[in-house]
Design an enzyme around this catalytic site. Sequence first.
Site, PDB file in Angstrom:
ATOM      1  CB  THR A  48     -27.604 -15.945  24.265  1.00  0.00           C
ATOM      2  OG1 THR A  48     -27.610 -14.643  23.672  1.00  0.00           O
ATOM      3  CG2 THR A  48     -28.709 -16.040  25.298  1.00  0.00           C
ATOM      4  CB  VAL A 104     -26.645 -18.469   8.015  1.00  0.00           C
ATOM      5  CG1 VAL A 104     -27.722 -19.531   7.839  1.00  0.00           C
ATOM      6  CG2 VAL A 104     -26.641 -17.510   6.839  1.00  0.00           C
ATOM      7  CE  LYS A 105     -26.776 -15.688  15.447  1.00  0.00           C
ATOM      8  NZ  LYS A 105     -25.734 -15.167  16.345  1.00  0.00           N
ATOM      9  CB  THR A 106     -32.223 -18.130  14.118  1.00  0.00           C
ATOM     10  OG1 THR A 106     -32.082 -16.823  13.555  1.00  0.00           O
ATOM     11  CG2 THR A 106     -31.435 -18.214  15.414  1.00  0.00           C
ATOM     12  CG  ASP A 158     -30.325  -9.191  14.693  1.00  0.00           C
ATOM     13  OD1 ASP A 158     -30.416 -10.204  13.972  1.00  0.00           O
ATOM     14  OD2 ASP A 158     -30.272  -9.232  15.932  1.00  0.00           O
ATOM     15  CB  ILE A 159     -30.603 -10.764   8.991  1.00  0.00           C
ATOM     16  CG1 ILE A 159     -29.756  -9.670   8.326  1.00  0.00           C
ATOM     17  CG2 ILE A 159     -31.566 -11.393   7.979  1.00  0.00           C
ATOM     18  CD1 ILE A 159     -30.542  -8.492   7.814  1.00  0.00           C
ATOM     19  CE1 TYR A 191     -52.155  19.566  30.777  1.00  0.00           C
ATOM     20  CE2 TYR A 191     -52.883  18.280  32.677  1.00  0.00           C
ATOM     21  CZ  TYR A 191     -52.369  19.451  32.140  1.00  0.00           C
ATOM     22  OH  TYR A 191     -52.066  20.498  32.964  1.00  0.00           O
ATOM     23  CE  LYS A 209     -45.359  32.035  31.103  1.00  0.00           C
ATOM     24  NZ  LYS A 209     -45.501  33.373  31.701  1.00  0.00           N
ATOM     25  CG  HIS A 210     -46.874  30.610  26.187  1.00  0.00           C
ATOM     26  ND1 HIS A 210     -47.414  29.487  26.777  1.00  0.00           N
ATOM     27  CD2 HIS A 210     -47.319  31.673  26.901  1.00  0.00           C
ATOM     28  CE1 HIS A 210     -48.163  29.843  27.795  1.00  0.00           C
ATOM     29  NE2 HIS A 210     -48.121  31.175  27.905  1.00  0.00           N
ATOM     30  CG  ASN A 257     -43.933  38.448   9.947  1.00  0.00           C
ATOM     31  OD1 ASN A 257     -43.262  37.836   9.145  1.00  0.00           O
ATOM     32  ND2 ASN A 257     -45.153  38.940   9.633  1.00  0.00           N
ATOM     33  CG  ASP A 310     -44.950  49.276   7.002  1.00  0.00           C
ATOM     34  OD1 ASP A 310     -44.010  48.472   6.800  1.00  0.00           O
ATOM     35  OD2 ASP A 310     -46.148  48.985   6.774  1.00  0.00           O
ATOM     36  CG  HIS A 323     -43.843  29.665   9.651  1.00  0.00           C
ATOM     37  ND1 HIS A 323     -43.110  29.544   8.487  1.00  0.00           N
ATOM     38  CD2 HIS A 323     -44.278  30.950   9.696  1.00  0.00           C
ATOM     39  CE1 HIS A 323     -43.140  30.709   7.839  1.00  0.00           C
ATOM     40  NE2 HIS A 323     -43.828  31.563   8.559  1.00  0.00           N
TER      41      HIS A 323
END
Length: 528
Positions: free
Chosen positions: A40, A68-70, A128-129, A218, A279-280, A422, A482, A528
Site C-alpha cells: 500500500t 509482524v508489522k502493525t 489476516d491477523i 419487505y 410456484k410457492h 409429503n 391406501d 420440510h
Amino acid sequence: MTDTVPPLRALISVSDKTGLIEFATALAGRGVELLSTGGTAKALRDAGLPVRDVAEVTGFPEMMDGRVKTLHPKVHGGLLALRDNPEHLAAMEAHGIGAIDLLVVNLYPFEATVASGADYDTCIENIDIGGPAMIRAAAKNHAFVAVVVDPEDYADVLAELAANGGTKLAFRQRLARTAYARTAAYDAAVSAWMVQAHDDPAPRRRAFAGVMKQRMRYGENPHQDAAFYVDGSGRPGVATATQHQGKELSYNNINDTDAAFELVAEFAPGDGPACAIIKHANPCGVARGATLLDAYRKAFDCDRTSAFGGIVALNQPLDAATAEEIVKIFTEVVIAPEADEAARAIFATKRNLRLLTTGALPDARAPVTAFKQVAGGFLVQDKDTGQIDPEELRVVTKRAPTSAELADLRFAWTVAKHVKSNAIIYVRDGATVGVGAGQMSRVDSSTMAALKAGRMGTELGLPETPAKGSVVASDAFFPFADGLLAAAEAGATAVIQPGGSVRDDEVIAAADAAGLAMVFTGMRHFRH
C-alpha cells in the site's frame, strides 16, 4: 466523547486497492498525514503521495514475511487511546505514541483464495491477523476514531469530511458496525473453511456470515423487513445471476427462483433440455424434452393454472422459440445459464418479466451446508444431494418395471427431492402430470396429485387423465397401502419409494394385487 473529529493522521493498509489513490489523494489534500505498510505504501508513493512507513513510526521493521508489522503499541496505542482521558494522554506523551484518527484497512483476500481452490498452506498464509486486530481496536474506540473496511465507503467518508470538517459520532458508529460485521464475517469464513478442510461435520461452535446484496421493500409479507445476503461461495444461482430486465426481485421471487434453479440443475445440459416451473417453492411442472420449447410446453401442461405468475428455470440457454412461448402468459422470473439476443429482444417487450442468467448450472452433487433458524438456535445439515444408482434399485414386486417405466421412475424420484413433504409425483413420458405437495397425509398427496392430473387432462381436451399409464414417486415410504392404491386407481402402473415401513409386506402385496411394478431406493427425500 467528541462529536466531530477532524482526521489528522490516517493509517492505510489495504489488499484491495480499488479507489485507493483517489481516496488517499483527497485525504492528503485535506492535510491528513498518511501512514502505511508494504504494498500500500509503495502504491501511494508511486502516485506521488507523501507517506510514512509504519516501520518508521514503530522503530521495528516488518518481519516474518510481513506477519509482524502493525502489532505494536505505537499503532494500537494510537488507535485505542481515549483522547479525553488524562492518563491515556500522559501515556501517549511518555511513550511517543501519536494518535491515529482514521484507519483504512481491508483484509487479506482469504475468501477469494479459498474460492480459487488454493492449497491448505496458501489459505493459511492468507489469514489476516494484524488487520482484524487494528479494525477491532479502531471500532471499539469509535468515540474518537473512524474505521473504513470497504472501498464502497470512501465516497461517504469524503462527503462527511466535506460537510463537517471531520467525522460525526453517528457516522463513526455506523462505520464501526460495518467494521465489526466485516471481522465477524472474516472469522466465519476462516472457521467454515477449517471445518471443511479438517472434515469436522459438527463443530462445537458454528458461524455464518454474508454481505448484503439487496435491501428489500419487505419480506414474505409487507409487514416484514427483509434483506438479501450473499455468502461468497460463488455457487451459480440467483445470488450470482445477472438480471437483464424487470423490476427488483422480491423476497419470495428469490426464494422461488432458487428452488427452481436448484431443481433444474439436477438435469445436466448434455443429457437434453429440461424445464422446471415453480410456484410457492414447489414445482407445478417439470419436464425433459427434445428441445427446450418441448420441455417448457410439457412442464406447463402439468398445471397451467399454477404456472401463471410462476418461476421458470431452464438447464440450457434460452432461445427465441422458447421465449415466444413463455411470454404467452404472465411469468415472474425466468432463470437460465444464458439467453441469446433474439430471446432477450422478445422478453424486452415484457417490462415486468425478470430475466436472470447465471453463466452455469450449480453442481447438484457438490456438498453444500444448509441451515435454518429455529427459536434459540439453528439447524445445520448437508444439502440433500442424494442420487440413486439404477443398479441399486430393488424390485420388490412380481412385475419389474419396463425400461420406459424405469426412466420415468428415475425422473420422478429426482423431482420428489424438490417437492415439500409429503410428496407424491406422477410422471409420464419424461414430464410431471400431477404433483401432490405438503399434505399431512400421504394418501391426500396421492389423491390431490391425481385430481390435478385429471383436471389438466380435461383442460387439454385429452380423452383420459394423463395419470393413466404414469409412474409415481413417493418421497418417503407408504405407511399404509391406501396411498399406493390411490395412485393405482388414478391409473399409475409403477411406483418408486424408499421402503422401510413395518407394513412393507402389506404395501408390496397391494402393489402385486393391482398389477403395479414397484422399486425401493433405500433413500428418503423429506423436504420440510
